[in-house]
Design a protein around this motif. Structure first.
Motif, PDB file in Angstrom:
ATOM      1  N   TRP A  89       0.797  -1.253  -0.027  1.00 45.05           N
ATOM      2  CA  TRP A  89      -0.033   0.131   0.043  1.00 45.05           C
ATOM      3  C   TRP A  89       0.793   1.310   0.149  1.00 45.05           C
ATOM      4  O   TRP A  89       0.530   2.177  -0.741  1.00 45.05           O
ATOM      5  N   LEU A  90       1.965   1.196   0.883  1.00 40.12           N
ATOM      6  CA  LEU A  90       2.707   2.598   0.929  1.00 40.12           C
ATOM      7  C   LEU A  90       3.597   2.687  -0.335  1.00 40.12           C
ATOM      8  O   LEU A  90       3.919   3.854  -0.652  1.00 40.12           O
ATOM      9  N   THR A  91       4.221   1.722  -1.019  1.00 43.21           N
ATOM     10  CA  THR A  91       5.336   1.720  -1.858  1.00 43.21           C
ATOM     11  C   THR A  91       4.486   1.783  -3.143  1.00 43.21           C
ATOM     12  O   THR A  91       5.174   2.011  -4.064  1.00 43.21           O
ATOM     13  N   LYS A  92       3.149   1.132  -3.404  1.00 37.67           N
ATOM     14  CA  LYS A  92       2.510   1.079  -4.712  1.00 37.67           C
ATOM     15  C   LYS A  92       3.217  -0.271  -5.457  1.00 37.67           C
ATOM     16  O   LYS A  92       2.980  -0.198  -6.621  1.00 37.67           O
ATOM     17  N   ILE A  93       3.918  -1.206  -4.720  1.00 31.12           N
ATOM     18  CA  ILE A  93       4.365  -2.262  -5.320  1.00 31.12           C
ATOM     19  C   ILE A  93       3.283  -3.059  -5.717  1.00 31.12           C
ATOM     20  O   ILE A  93       2.543  -3.642  -4.813  1.00 31.12           O
ATOM     21  N   ASP A  94       3.080  -3.699  -6.744  1.00 28.57           N
ATOM     22  CA  ASP A  94       2.098  -4.790  -6.982  1.00 28.57           C
ATOM     23  C   ASP A  94       2.781  -6.035  -6.800  1.00 28.57           C
ATOM     24  O   ASP A  94       3.422  -6.632  -7.655  1.00 28.57           O
ATOM     25  N   VAL A  95       2.622  -6.517  -5.437  1.00 23.09           N
ATOM     26  CA  VAL A  95       3.237  -7.595  -5.100  1.00 23.09           C
ATOM     27  C   VAL A  95       2.776  -9.063  -5.915  1.00 23.09           C
ATOM     28  O   VAL A  95       3.312  -9.791  -6.366  1.00 23.09           O
ATOM     29  N   GLY A  96       1.343  -8.879  -6.000  1.00 23.76           N
ATOM     30  CA  GLY A  96       0.714 -10.118  -7.003  1.00 23.76           C
ATOM     31  C   GLY A  96       1.370  -9.982  -8.363  1.00 23.76           C
ATOM     32  O   GLY A  96       1.768 -11.176  -9.110  1.00 23.76           O
ATOM     33  N   GLY A  97       1.446  -8.979  -9.016  1.00 21.74           N
ATOM     34  CA  GLY A  97       2.077  -8.721 -10.286  1.00 21.74           C
ATOM     35  C   GLY A  97       3.564  -9.282 -10.275  1.00 21.74           C
ATOM     36  O   GLY A  97       3.873  -9.907 -11.355  1.00 21.74           O
ATOM     37  N   THR A  98       4.007  -8.810  -9.087  1.00 15.38           N
ATOM     38  CA  THR A  98       5.550  -8.918  -9.332  1.00 15.38           C
ATOM     39  C   THR A  98       5.994 -10.627  -9.057  1.00 15.38           C
ATOM     40  O   THR A  98       6.825 -10.960  -9.850  1.00 15.38           O
ATOM     41  N   ILE A  99       5.068 -11.339  -8.329  1.00 17.52           N
ATOM     42  CA  ILE A  99       5.411 -12.627  -8.085  1.00 17.52           C
ATOM     43  C   ILE A  99       5.136 -13.318  -9.314  1.00 17.52           C
ATOM     44  O   ILE A  99       5.547 -14.513  -9.300  1.00 17.52           O
ATOM     45  N   GLU A 100       4.015 -12.896 -10.104  1.00 20.78           N
ATOM     46  CA  GLU A 100       3.416 -13.645 -11.336  1.00 20.78           C
ATOM     47  C   GLU A 100       4.636 -13.551 -12.574  1.00 20.78           C
ATOM     48  O   GLU A 100       4.484 -14.335 -13.418  1.00 20.78           O
ATOM     49  N   SER A 101       5.539 -12.590 -12.324  1.00 18.08           N
ATOM     50  CA  SER A 101       6.543 -12.457 -13.363  1.00 18.08           C
ATOM     51  C   SER A 101       7.563 -13.228 -13.684  1.00 18.08           C
ATOM     52  O   SER A 101       7.853 -14.034 -12.718  1.00 18.08           O
ATOM     53  N   GLU A 102       7.669 -13.548 -15.302  1.00 20.62           N
ATOM     54  CA  GLU A 102       8.685 -14.595 -15.491  1.00 20.62           C
ATOM     55  C   GLU A 102      10.265 -13.896 -15.293  1.00 20.62           C
ATOM     56  O   GLU A 102      11.062 -14.895 -14.900  1.00 20.62           O
ATOM     57  N   LYS A 103      10.308 -13.026 -15.135  1.00 18.10           N
ATOM     58  CA  LYS A 103      11.544 -12.277 -14.900  1.00 18.10           C
ATOM     59  C   LYS A 103      11.701 -11.694 -13.687  1.00 18.10           C
ATOM     60  O   LYS A 103      10.973 -11.171 -12.925  1.00 18.10           O
ATOM     61  N   PHE A 104      12.966 -11.838 -13.114  1.00 14.36           N
ATOM     62  CA  PHE A 104      13.364 -11.193 -11.761  1.00 14.36           C
ATOM     63  C   PHE A 104      13.196  -9.691 -11.835  1.00 14.36           C
ATOM     64  O   PHE A 104      13.213  -8.950 -12.616  1.00 14.36           O
TER      65      PHE A 104
END
Length: 167
Positions: free
Chosen positions: A118-133
């Motif tokens: 919420w604070l950083t606006k990091i999309d954790v869900g989208g990030t962990i689904e990514s094929e790339k680091f």
């Protein structure tokens, strides 16, 4: 003339060796069960609060899902190990502390990652689904590990459990 010298070695174990060994085996088994329950609980809490099916993402080798999951598991291990070490050889107290602090650690982990998102606006869900680091994964992993260490140190702090002074 040949003389034979017979050497006799007697190995004596303490009288309570067998019962102590049995108690130790039982303690290890009980701690392992509590630890596994907490580790699985932590995994499913991360899975439940994160978009996507975490176990499928990990099995398919998504690097960010693997990093986030591994850091969450290590964090839980810090908490569980510290609770066991602080039990003072009291099995019942150690098991209870491990369970309570482990559950608290799971809750703190989930709240921290959701707050970070919420604070950083990091999309954790989208990030962990990514094929790339994704470098943001390191931030999420650091939050898991940092909170595991914080909770673990709080378990060892005698002031956390000290009775309030009587005034």
């Amino acid at each position: 003339m040949i003389t034979e010298l017979a050497a006799t070695t007697v190995v004596a174990l303490p009288d309570n060796f067998g019962s102590d060994l049995g108690k130790g085996i039982g303690a290890i088994a009980l701690y392992a069960i509590v630890g596994l329950v907490l580790m699985f609980g932590g995994f499913y809490a991360i899975d439940w609060t994160t978009p996507g099916k975490l176990n499928e993402l990990v099995r398919s080798g998504k690097p960010n899902a693997v990093i986030v999951t591994a850091s969450g598991m290590l964090s839980m291990a810090f908490i569980i190990v510290t609770a066991i070490m602080s039990s003072g050889y009291d099995l019942t107290a150690g098991l209870i502390k491990s369970l309570v602090f482990g559950l608290l650690g799971i809750i703190v982990q989930v709240l921290a990652v959701r707050s970070l998102e919420w604070l950083t606006k990091i999309d954790v869900g989208g990030t962990i689904e990514s094929e790339k680091f994704a470098p943001a994964t390191i931030v999420v992993a650091a939050v898991h590990l940092a909170l595991g260490a914080i909770v673990a140190v709080a378990i060892f702090d005698p002031q956390v459990f000290a009775p309030a002074p009587v005034v």
